[in-house]
Design a protein around this motif. Sequence first.
Motif, PDB file in Angstrom:
ATOM      1  N   ILE A 197      -1.337  18.528  -2.263  1.00 24.11           N
ATOM      2  CA  ILE A 197      -1.840  19.037  -3.538  1.00 24.11           C
ATOM      3  C   ILE A 197      -2.233  17.850  -4.410  1.00 24.11           C
ATOM      4  N   LYS A 198      -3.361  17.941  -5.067  1.00 23.27           N
ATOM      5  CA  LYS A 198      -3.830  16.836  -5.897  1.00 23.27           C
ATOM      6  C   LYS A 198      -2.985  16.746  -7.176  1.00 23.27           C
ATOM      7  N   PRO A 199      -2.703  15.522  -7.646  1.00 22.85           N
ATOM      8  CA  PRO A 199      -1.952  15.392  -8.906  1.00 22.85           C
ATOM      9  C   PRO A 199      -2.616  16.149 -10.054  1.00 22.85           C
ATOM     10  N   SER A 200      -3.930  16.166 -10.079  1.00 15.98           N
ATOM     11  CA  SER A 200      -4.646  16.853 -11.165  1.00 15.98           C
ATOM     12  C   SER A 200      -4.417  18.357 -11.157  1.00 15.98           C
ATOM     13  N   GLU A 201      -3.897  18.900 -10.032  1.00 19.77           N
ATOM     14  CA  GLU A 201      -3.614  20.330  -9.929  1.00 19.77           C
ATOM     15  C   GLU A 201      -2.167  20.665 -10.292  1.00 19.77           C
ATOM     16  N   ILE A 202      -1.373  19.654 -10.665  1.00 22.98           N
ATOM     17  CA  ILE A 202       0.028  19.844 -11.049  1.00 22.98           C
ATOM     18  C   ILE A 202       0.147  19.549 -12.543  1.00 22.98           C
ATOM     19  N   ASP A 203       0.546  20.537 -13.314  1.00 25.33           N
ATOM     20  CA  ASP A 203       0.579  20.391 -14.766  1.00 25.33           C
ATOM     21  C   ASP A 203       1.615  19.363 -15.213  1.00 25.33           C
ATOM     22  N   ILE A 204       1.230  18.510 -16.142  1.00 26.44           N
ATOM     23  CA  ILE A 204       2.178  17.652 -16.854  1.00 26.44           C
ATOM     24  C   ILE A 204       3.010  18.552 -17.765  1.00 26.44           C
ATOM     25  N   ARG A 205       4.349  18.391 -17.735  1.00 27.98           N
ATOM     26  CA  ARG A 205       5.192  19.273 -18.547  1.00 27.98           C
ATOM     27  C   ARG A 205       6.518  18.600 -18.874  1.00 27.98           C
ATOM     28  N   PRO A 206       7.194  19.068 -19.913  1.00 29.42           N
ATOM     29  CA  PRO A 206       8.517  18.522 -20.218  1.00 29.42           C
ATOM     30  C   PRO A 206       9.603  19.183 -19.391  1.00 29.42           C
ATOM     31  N   SER A 207      10.754  18.531 -19.326  1.00 30.59           N
ATOM     32  CA  SER A 207      11.960  19.191 -18.812  1.00 30.59           C
ATOM     33  C   SER A 207      12.634  19.875 -19.995  1.00 30.59           C
TER      34      SER A 207
ATOM     35  N   PHE B  32      -3.831   9.955 -19.412  1.00 32.37           N
ATOM     36  CA  PHE B  32      -3.365  10.770 -18.293  1.00 32.37           C
ATOM     37  C   PHE B  32      -4.030  12.141 -18.260  1.00 32.37           C
ATOM     38  N   LEU B  33      -4.312  12.715 -19.434  1.00 37.39           N
ATOM     39  CA  LEU B  33      -4.869  14.056 -19.476  1.00 37.39           C
ATOM     40  C   LEU B  33      -6.265  14.063 -18.869  1.00 37.39           C
TER      41      LEU B  33
ATOM     42  N   VAL C 223      -5.126   4.688 -13.829  1.00 36.31           N
ATOM     43  CA  VAL C 223      -5.690   6.021 -14.040  1.00 36.31           C
ATOM     44  C   VAL C 223      -7.012   6.153 -13.284  1.00 36.31           C
ATOM     45  N   ASN C 224      -7.133   7.278 -12.552  1.00 38.64           N
ATOM     46  CA  ASN C 224      -8.313   7.607 -11.744  1.00 38.64           C
ATOM     47  C   ASN C 224      -8.518   6.677 -10.551  1.00 38.64           C
ATOM     48  N   SER C 225      -7.456   5.983 -10.151  1.00 43.07           N
ATOM     49  CA  SER C 225      -7.520   5.189  -8.920  1.00 43.07           C
ATOM     50  C   SER C 225      -7.152   6.087  -7.736  1.00 43.07           C
ATOM     51  N   ASP C 226      -7.102   5.507  -6.538  1.00 40.62           N
ATOM     52  CA  ASP C 226      -6.766   6.276  -5.339  1.00 40.62           C
ATOM     53  C   ASP C 226      -5.258   6.460  -5.160  1.00 40.62           C
ATOM     54  N   LEU C 227      -4.439   5.779  -5.960  1.00 39.91           N
ATOM     55  CA  LEU C 227      -2.988   5.841  -5.809  1.00 39.91           C
ATOM     56  C   LEU C 227      -2.421   6.995  -6.637  1.00 39.91           C
ATOM     57  N   PRO C 228      -1.779   8.001  -6.006  1.00 43.16           N
ATOM     58  CA  PRO C 228      -1.147   9.075  -6.775  1.00 43.16           C
ATOM     59  C   PRO C 228       0.015   8.527  -7.612  1.00 43.16           C
ATOM     60  N   VAL C 229       0.100   8.971  -8.863  1.00 38.13           N
ATOM     61  CA  VAL C 229       1.125   8.504  -9.796  1.00 38.13           C
ATOM     62  C   VAL C 229       1.892   9.711 -10.329  1.00 38.13           C
ATOM     63  N   VAL C 230       3.226   9.639 -10.241  1.00 35.94           N
ATOM     64  CA  VAL C 230       4.094  10.651 -10.845  1.00 35.94           C
ATOM     65  C   VAL C 230       5.039   9.927 -11.801  1.00 35.94           C
TER      66      VAL C 230
ATOM     67  N   LYS D 278       0.817  -1.216   0.000  1.00 31.44           N
ATOM     68  CA  LYS D 278       0.000   0.000   0.000  1.00 31.44           C
ATOM     69  C   LYS D 278       0.854   1.271   0.000  1.00 31.44           C
ATOM     70  N   PRO D 279       1.568   1.518  -1.094  1.00 31.79           N
ATOM     71  CA  PRO D 279       2.406   2.720  -1.169  1.00 31.79           C
ATOM     72  C   PRO D 279       1.568   3.993  -1.156  1.00 31.79           C
ATOM     73  N   ASN D 280       2.190   5.068  -0.684  1.00 32.57           N
ATOM     74  CA  ASN D 280       1.531   6.373  -0.707  1.00 32.57           C
ATOM     75  C   ASN D 280       1.597   7.020  -2.083  1.00 32.57           C
ATOM     76  N   LEU D 281       2.575   6.588  -2.893  1.00 34.39           N
ATOM     77  CA  LEU D 281       2.744   7.185  -4.223  1.00 34.39           C
ATOM     78  C   LEU D 281       3.518   6.219  -5.112  1.00 34.39           C
ATOM     79  N   LEU D 282       3.200   6.231  -6.391  1.00 39.00           N
ATOM     80  CA  LEU D 282       3.917   5.454  -7.398  1.00 39.00           C
ATOM     81  C   LEU D 282       4.746   6.406  -8.246  1.00 39.00           C
ATOM     82  N   TYR D 283       6.082   6.228  -8.236  1.00 35.22           N
ATOM     83  CA  TYR D 283       6.964   6.952  -9.155  1.00 35.22           C
ATOM     84  C   TYR D 283       7.365   5.978 -10.247  1.00 35.22           C
TER      85      TYR D 283
END
Length: 337
Positions: free
Chosen positions: A290-300, A131-132, A111-118, A91-96
Motif C-alpha cells: 500500500i502506498k504511504p499516500s493512501e494511509i491517512d496521517i492521524r493522531p493516537s 508531508f500533506l 519528501v516525494n523521494s522513492d524511500l517510504p517514510v513513516v 538502501k533501507p526499504n523504509l525509514l521509521y
Amino acid sequence: MITRRLCVIACCFFVVIPSVMAESNPFRVLHVMSYHKTWKWNIEQFQGFKDGIGDIEVEYQIIELDTKRDSSQKSIQEKVAQTHQVIETWKPNLLYINDDNAQKYVSHALVNSDLPVVFSGVNRDPSEYDFLGSSNVTGVLEHEHFVPTVNLVQSLSPNISKIAVIVDSDPTWKGVMTRMRANSKHLRNIEVTEWILVKTFDEYKQVIERLQTQVDSIALLGIFNLKNQNGKDVPYEEVLKWTVKNSQLPDFSFWESRVNSGTLAAVAVSGYDQGYIAGQMAKKILVENIKPSEIDIRPSYKGVPMISLPRAKALGLNPNVQVLLNNTIKRSYTWGQ
C-alpha cells in the motif's frame, strides 16, 4: 514425452525459487530518532513499532540525533550526514523516524523521494514539513491531552484559576501551544495568563520564582534546551529537581518522563501506542504494498493519567482514595529524594 515434462517442471522450479528467496530476505528499516535510544519515550515507541509491524523479518539500523542532550548544530549536522550516508549505502526499504527534530533535519528533505517514510511523535502540523499530499510519507501525530491533564490537576488542587506555560526554543512547542490555545476554551474557570519563552537555566529560575505569586499552576513544556553559563544544555532531570525544591506551584506536562522526574501530573501520551500505529502503517507499506499516500496521517488517542505522589505531598496535596485508584501513581523521583 517424459523428458519434455521434466523440463517443464524444472523450469517451473526455476521460476518459483527466486521469488521465495526474495520473500525470505529481511526488510531493512532505518530508525532515526530525534533523541537517544535509552530514553524511555524512544524505547516505548520503538517497541510499539516492532510489535505493530508483527512477525515479518526485519533488520534494523538505528541513528540517534540525540538533540535533547546536545542541540548544537555541529552535532546534529554530523548525524544528519551519517543518516544520508546509511540511506545511500544500506538502501533501507523504509525509514521509521520519530519526533519533530528528526522531521526537520532528515525526513523533510526526503519528501516525494522513492524511500517510504513513516513517522511518529510529531507535534507540529505535518504541513510544516510538506508531508500533506506527499507520495511517500505517512505517520502518527502526537496530540497532547491538555484539557484532561488540567482536569486531573484540578482534582488535586481545586482552587487553580491562572496558569502560566513555559517553553524553550525547540520548534516542537509551536504546534503544542497552538492546540493548547484552541482547547483552552474547554477549561472550567481557568485562564492561561502567560506564554513564556526561556532560553537559559538562570532565566528559567527567575521566571519560576516570579510566578510563585502570580499564577496558581505552571505547564512545563520546554525544559530541554536551557543553557547553562557555558552554553551547554542542562539535563531536564536537573531542571525538574531544582523545580521540585524551589517551586510550590502545582505543575503539569504531557509525558511520563516528566512525572517520573518530579512534575505533579500528566495525562501522558502513550509512546507505545504511537509506535504501534506507526508499525501497522509500515507493515501495510512493506507487506501489502500500500502506498504511504493512501494511509491517512492521524493522531493516537490513548492517554495515561498519572500523578507524582512525592510531589503532591511536597505541595501539601492529599489525593483522595478515588484519585489514587484511578490513576497511575509514581512513588519516587528518578533522581532520588
